[in-house]
Design a protein around this motif. Sequence first.
Motif, short mmCIF file in Angstrom:
data_model
loop_
_atom_site.label_atom_id
_atom_site.label_comp_id
_atom_site.label_asym_id
_atom_site.label_seq_id
_atom_site.Cartn_x
_atom_site.Cartn_y
_atom_site.Cartn_z
N ARG A 54 -3.08 19.63 32.73
CA ARG A 54 -2.81 18.92 31.41
C ARG A 54 -2.31 17.45 31.87
N LEU A 55 -1.69 17.19 32.93
CA LEU A 55 -1.23 15.80 33.35
C LEU A 55 -2.40 14.96 33.45
N VAL A 56 -3.18 15.64 34.46
CA VAL A 56 -4.50 14.87 34.54
C VAL A 56 -5.33 14.62 33.59
N MET A 57 -5.39 15.80 32.62
CA MET A 57 -6.35 15.40 31.43
C MET A 57 -5.64 14.18 30.43
N GLU A 58 -4.28 14.28 30.38
CA GLU A 58 -3.63 13.23 29.61
C GLU A 58 -3.95 11.84 30.32
N ILE A 59 -3.99 11.87 31.74
CA ILE A 59 -4.38 10.61 32.35
C ILE A 59 -5.81 10.22 32.09
N GLU A 60 -6.84 11.08 32.20
CA GLU A 60 -8.00 10.79 31.79
C GLU A 60 -8.44 10.47 30.62
N LYS A 61 -7.72 11.12 29.37
CA LYS A 61 -7.83 10.94 27.94
C LYS A 61 -7.24 9.28 27.81
N ASN A 62 -6.36 8.75 28.27
CA ASN A 62 -5.88 7.59 28.05
C ASN A 62 -6.30 6.49 29.04
N ARG A 63 -7.22 6.80 29.94
CA ARG A 63 -7.64 5.80 31.11
C ARG A 63 -8.13 4.56 30.54
N HIS A 64 -8.88 4.63 29.65
CA HIS A 64 -9.59 3.23 29.25
C HIS A 64 -8.85 2.46 28.25
N TYR A 65 -7.66 3.53 27.53
CA TYR A 65 -6.82 2.71 26.54
C TYR A 65 -5.84 1.90 27.45
N LEU A 66 -5.62 2.51 28.67
CA LEU A 66 -4.23 1.90 29.54
C LEU A 66 -4.80 0.93 30.32
N GLU A 67 -6.20 0.93 30.67
CA GLU A 67 -6.74 -0.11 31.58
C GLU A 67 -6.23 -1.44 31.41
N HIS A 68 -6.23 -2.05 30.10
CA HIS A 68 -5.84 -3.34 29.76
C HIS A 68 -4.64 -3.28 28.84
N PHE A 69 -4.03 -2.03 28.54
CA PHE A 69 -2.69 -2.10 27.72
C PHE A 69 -1.63 -3.09 28.16
N PRO A 70 -1.13 -3.93 27.48
CA PRO A 70 0.14 -4.81 27.78
C PRO A 70 1.34 -4.32 27.65
N LEU A 71 1.95 -3.86 28.91
CA LEU A 71 3.20 -2.91 28.84
C LEU A 71 4.54 -3.63 28.94
N GLN A 72 5.42 -3.47 28.44
CA GLN A 72 6.84 -3.98 28.45
C GLN A 72 7.84 -2.96 28.81
N GLY A 73 8.81 -3.34 29.55
CA GLY A 73 9.92 -2.55 29.66
C GLY A 73 9.79 -1.34 30.49
N MET A 74 10.75 -0.71 30.80
CA MET A 74 10.77 0.69 31.36
C MET A 74 10.65 0.14 33.13
N SER A 75 11.19 -0.66 33.36
CA SER A 75 11.16 -1.29 34.89
C SER A 75 10.00 -1.93 35.22
N PHE A 76 9.04 -2.30 34.44
CA PHE A 76 7.54 -2.70 34.60
C PHE A 76 7.95 -4.23 34.61
N ARG A 77 7.35 -4.81 35.71
CA ARG A 77 7.40 -6.32 35.72
C ARG A 77 6.13 -7.04 35.78
N GLY A 78 4.85 -6.39 35.53
CA GLY A 78 3.49 -6.88 35.21
C GLY A 78 3.03 -7.23 34.05
N LYS A 79 1.90 -7.26 33.79
CA LYS A 79 1.21 -7.58 32.45
C LYS A 79 0.66 -6.38 31.89
N ILE A 80 -0.26 -5.63 32.76
CA ILE A 80 -1.03 -4.49 31.92
C ILE A 80 -0.83 -3.23 32.78
#
Length: 460
Positions: free
Chosen positions: A351-377
């Motif tokens: 199920r975890l792998v399926m969640e990752i694969e389902k969200n893969r294209h969405y997350l590829e360029h997703f601008p992420l903030q917070g939760m210890s992340f110091r990058g851009k996407i």
Amino acid sequence: METLRILHTNDLHSHFEHFPKIGRYLKKAQADKSVSEVYTFDAGDFMDRSHPFSDATEGQANIELMNKFNYDAITIGNNEGISNPHWVLEKLFDHADFPVVLANLREEDESMPKWCTQDKIITTKKGTRIALIGLTAAYPMTYGPNHWHVKMLKNTMDDLLPKLKGKYDMLIMLTHIGLRMDRWLSKNYPQIDLIVGGHSHDLIPNGEKVNNTWITQTGKWGNYVGDIHVEIGDDHKVRKITPITVPVASMPEIPGDEEVIQGYREKGKEILEQQTVAELPEKFKDDKTAAIQVSLDAIANFAGTDLAMLSSGLFLAPFKAGKLTKYDMQKALPHPMHVVRSTLKGTDLWRLVMEIEKNRHYLEHFPLQGMSFRGKIFGQMYYKGIKVDHRRRIVYVNGKEIDPEKEYQIAGLDHYVLVPFFPTLSIVGDNEFLFPQFLREVISDYLAKNYPVKQEVKKK
């Protein structure tokens, strides 16, 4: 009548580019003779190891600079309490000129840490007693493995407030728990007059009043400074609280500021560049994929697992070929994250792998903030030991089709447990947070072992 001016900061996160302006503003305000007294507070996350100067000095640079701000008291945030190993936090305030108030953190034996006090009473020149209580975000999942006992907010307040009853005229909370929990405090503890808050990075330009309590926050990164006017009657009761926030961008810049700011970064860089981590072969040159693959091996080795996962957005630069320094690693992986070993039943790993694969294209360029992340996407997710047949929706683990009843262990990051994209991890995963090394230290240790620095042979 007594008038107080309360200056405050929160979530500075080592954004030293604002320190010259903030320092001048505080110094001028602290000399204000139009009010009875001036107090200055900070609500935590003042340091961030994503800045080379903080990383190289383990936060001592922050303490040295903050001493110049003349704080009357501070509390800590999760960046001080969790991103630092236990022993670093133990000595972080050895040279601080200000007290740390923190009511909900204990050593593992339940003793108070030597570097803080749960509360502090300040008495003004006119005899008004101001009680200060500090609170940090109650994260047992991460404070526990770092050998701290963090207490829940309700238990802390219910235990402490009766002991302070009758000992103060005004109650100020210094909190690093976020706006939602500040509102909870305001609704449940009406004796609080003022909350100087942080953690959720909310900018509240003119404060927010919840029942009898004023809540203040100045956003993040030192973009604003809080400036509160308080009126207290001759009976020592609070009459009026008027909060404002002042944008640092509106404060004047003076010649030399940029040189000072750049100097902080250069000092950190100079220290970190002197420490060589490894000597990498040519295959790592300008190849981010090579960096990701060896990092998967590193976290799997650290967690003692066959499986691992990492996202490409973590890697802000590839690992260069040749001599790799701590500064190179700090640039590539500035995130204060820790490795997590997650145990999942086969059906849940699928199920975890399926969640990752389902969200893969969405997350590829997703601008992420917070939760210890110091990058851009967020970027693309990479696996070690896992392959997916998308057409048949079959997951293979180390070349074999996943066994629904078997237990598997996979190395990942605390980041993946916290983000909302992979709920299986947080809902059914048995997640063990591994301390004290954080991500780039784990990878640096692995590189040092597998690609040691070649010793130069001296010619006779």
